[in-house]
Every structure is written in structure tokens, then in C-alpha cells.
Design an enzyme around this catalytic site. Structure first.
Site, short mmCIF file in Angstrom:
data_model
loop_
_atom_site.label_atom_id
_atom_site.label_comp_id
_atom_site.label_asym_id
_atom_site.label_seq_id
_atom_site.Cartn_x
_atom_site.Cartn_y
_atom_site.Cartn_z
N TYR A 49 0.24 0.04 10.71
CA TYR A 49 -0.17 -0.29 9.34
C TYR A 49 0.96 -0.02 8.37
O TYR A 49 1.27 -0.86 7.50
CB TYR A 49 -1.41 0.53 8.95
CG TYR A 49 -1.93 0.22 7.57
CD1 TYR A 49 -2.48 -1.02 7.28
CD2 TYR A 49 -1.87 1.17 6.55
CE1 TYR A 49 -2.96 -1.32 6.02
CE2 TYR A 49 -2.35 0.89 5.28
CZ TYR A 49 -2.89 -0.36 5.01
OH TYR A 49 -3.36 -0.65 3.75
N SER A 57 0.83 -1.20 0.00
CA SER A 57 0.00 0.00 0.00
C SER A 57 0.86 1.25 0.00
O SER A 57 2.02 1.22 0.44
CB SER A 57 -0.89 0.01 1.24
OG SER A 57 -1.51 1.26 1.46
#
Length: 324
Positions: free
Chosen positions: A185, A159
Site C-alpha cells: 500500500y 495517502s
């Protein structure tokens, strides 16, 4: 080892869909596993693989939810897997290996994002455990089937979130530092990119290549379930009425567009011999400096071979699993 991190001019772009990039390809006789393949971009990738002739296996923790999601699509079969449970990972891998099938495509797509601090049974932080360690163990256990394919690809869905943080090798599980959901994350998404580099280096002589990617910003999937409405509104990805803004050139994509880079990494011959690269918008991403303010591009800490090697060793120690 250097990574050839530069676009190849694929002919596709930010607005391309998964169906666009797989058009004309025949995956008959191929076997694919797509984690998280019962929702969002994982389901779209699984659907187009099956439509192109592949046999697609979707491992899922929530069997009832997954069965309802895949029911309309022929060619998708369901299995049981919990990426936070090492025994469940081993059980899934053992069942697959017992069939004797080769594994041509492994798409490590399942993820959690920005959730409150949660730990697996081993005490590992849940985003690192689910997004990286679970997929590391799954890939290592499925290694014999990947070898049998004689030309397998492993795709790690990373990501743009990797810009938030590199891997903290001293404290990856937030045992000695305050937990920050965004940093956790970011660390897990950097780990996805580094994993692809290290795996590709190990698979190169065995016909196994690996890639990582940023799918684009998509606010219509379950991945954002831990974000508040205020956080989603402040992201700029929805309008005043809370409706998704679709503008792929600004990283705002539909599910069909978001799945495109996954499918391109899994199937495009343009990537032959270019394993380990980080991709976005259906092409290899540009490498950008650490202090870049660019919306896209891969940062240095997510493409460093030395860090990839270090992460591999850490992952072996934390999971107790290795290849071979």
C-alpha cells in the site's frame, strides 16, 4: 526541477469540508471524471462538483452498487471501468474520447488497501495495479481530452500511507520478496505522488497540471474493509465501542472533511502554477525529513523528481501505454 513544497496559507484547514472549499465556485460547462466516485470521499467530491455545475462521470466496476449509491444525486452519470483490466480501461477511454468532450477534471481516487496478495491478469500486484498502474493507463489514454480542456487538472489521491514505503523499482510486484500488505500500500501511495510530479512536468506546456494529496484518516469508508477489527481498534481511530473518533487536527476526519483536499486541489486558483505538489488539510504539505516522526508531511522519496521520472518509464513498460 524542484517542487515548491511548502504551505501557501490557503485559509482552510483540517476541519474544512468539501462544501467549504468549493463555496462560490461555478463549474458549469466543466466535465469531471472521478474514479471510485460512488463511495466515501470520492462520492462526496463528485457530489459537490455536480452541485457546482459540473457534469460528473463515475466509472465503476460494480454497476449495481454504484447505481444505488449515486441515485440520490443529480448530475452524476455512471460508466463501466475496472482498473485492474487494461481492456476495460481502454474501452472506457475510447467511449469517452468518441464523444469529443474536453476533460477538465480527472480525479484518480479509487483505491484498495492492505488486501491479501492478489494479482491482475498480467501478474501485477493488485495495490500497485489498481492504485497506480490503472490510473496511469487511464490518464494516458484520456490525454487528448485533457489537452482539449485547455486548462485541465489531474488529482491523484495519495495517502499518509506513503510513509510506509517508497517504490521498489527492482521488484514492484513482489515477485522476489515476501508480500507485505502495508508495504504494498505504501509503495502504491508513493507512486501516486511521484505520478503527479511526472505528469505535471509533461503537462506544463499544455495547460495540464497535476497534484497529489493525503485526504486524512477516515474509518467510515470501504477502504478499510481488509483490516481486521483488531487492526482498526489498535489504530486509535475508534473508541472502545468501535465508533469513529473525529478529531481533524489529529488526522481523524469525517468523509466531508476527507474530501475537502481533493476538491481544493481540483478547483483552487491558489494552486495555479504550483503543479506537482503534495497537499493535505487543504494546503500544500510541508516537506519533512525521511526520519521525521511528524504525523503529517511528505517524505523525500515521494517528492523526488528523479524517482518520478524513473516511475514514469517503468509504468510505460508495464502498461505498454504512453502519452502522445
Amino acid at each position: 526541477m524542484s517542487i515548491p513544497q511548502a504551505p501557501v496559507g490557503s485559509g482552510f484547514g483540517a476541519a474544512s469540508t468539501a462544501e467549504d472549499v468549493i463555496h462560490g465556485q461555478d463549474l458549469s460547462g466543466k466535465v469531471a471524471i472521478v474514479t471510485g466516485g460512488y463511495s466515501g470521499i470520492g462520492l462526496e467530491a463528485a457530489r459537490v462538483f455536480a452541485a457546482a455545475g459540473a457534469r460528473v462521470i463515475i466509472p465503476a466496476r460494480d454497476q449495481e452498487k454504484a447505481q444505488k449509491a449515486i441515485a440520490p444525486f443529480p448530475g452524476l452519470s455512471l460508466e463501466t471501468l475496472d482498473l485492474m483490466d487494461p481492456a476495460s480501461i481502454n474501452g472506457f477511454a475510447d467511449r469517452f474520447l468518441t464523444t469529443g468532450q474536453p476533460l477538465h477534471l480527472l480525479v484518480n481516487n479509487a483505491a484498495v488497501m492492505a488486501n491479501p496478495l492478489t494479482r491482475d491478469a498480467r501478474g501485477y500486484e493488485s495495490q500497485f495495479s489498481t492504485n497506480h498502474l490503472g490510473h496511469f493507463q487511464l490518464t494516458a489514454r484520456l490525454w487528448p481530452a485533457l489537452l482539449k480542456a485547455q486548462g485541465a487538472r489531474v488529482v491523484a489521491v495519495s495517502s499518509r500511507g506513503h510513509v510506509f514505503a517508497g517504490v521498489d523499482f527492482e521488484d514492484p510486484n513482489f515477485e522476489h520478496r515476501a508480500y507485505d500488505p502495508r508495504l504494498a500500500y505504501g509503495q502504491s501511495k508513493t507512486a501516486n505522488a511521484l505520478f503527479a510530479i511526472a505528469l505535471d512536468a509533461r503537462g506544463k506546456d499544455h495547460g495540464i497540471s497535476a497534484f497529489s494529496l493525503h485526504p486524512g484518516g477516515i474509518v467510515t469508508t470501504g477502504l478499510i474493509r481488509h483490516l481486521s477489527s483488531d487492526q482498526i481498534g489498535a489504530s486509535g481511530y475508534v473508541d472502545a465501542q468501535g465508533r469513529p473518533i473525529i478529531d481533524p487536527e489529529r488526522n481523524m476526519k469525517t468523509i466531508e472533511q476527507g474530501a475537502a483536499t481533493t476538491v481544493w486541489c481540483a478547483t483552487s486558483r491558489q494552486l495555479d502554477g504550483l503543479g506537482g505538489v503534495y497537499c493535505e488539510n487543504c494546503d500544500i504539505s510541508n516537506a519533512v525529513p525521511a526520519d521525521s516522526t511528524e504525523l503529517l508531511g511528505v517524505r523525500p522519496w515521494a517528492m523526488d523528481p528523479a524517482s518520478a521520472k524513473r516511475l514514469w518509464g517503468l509504468s510505460e513498460r508495464l502498461t505498454g501505454v504512453s502519452i502522445g
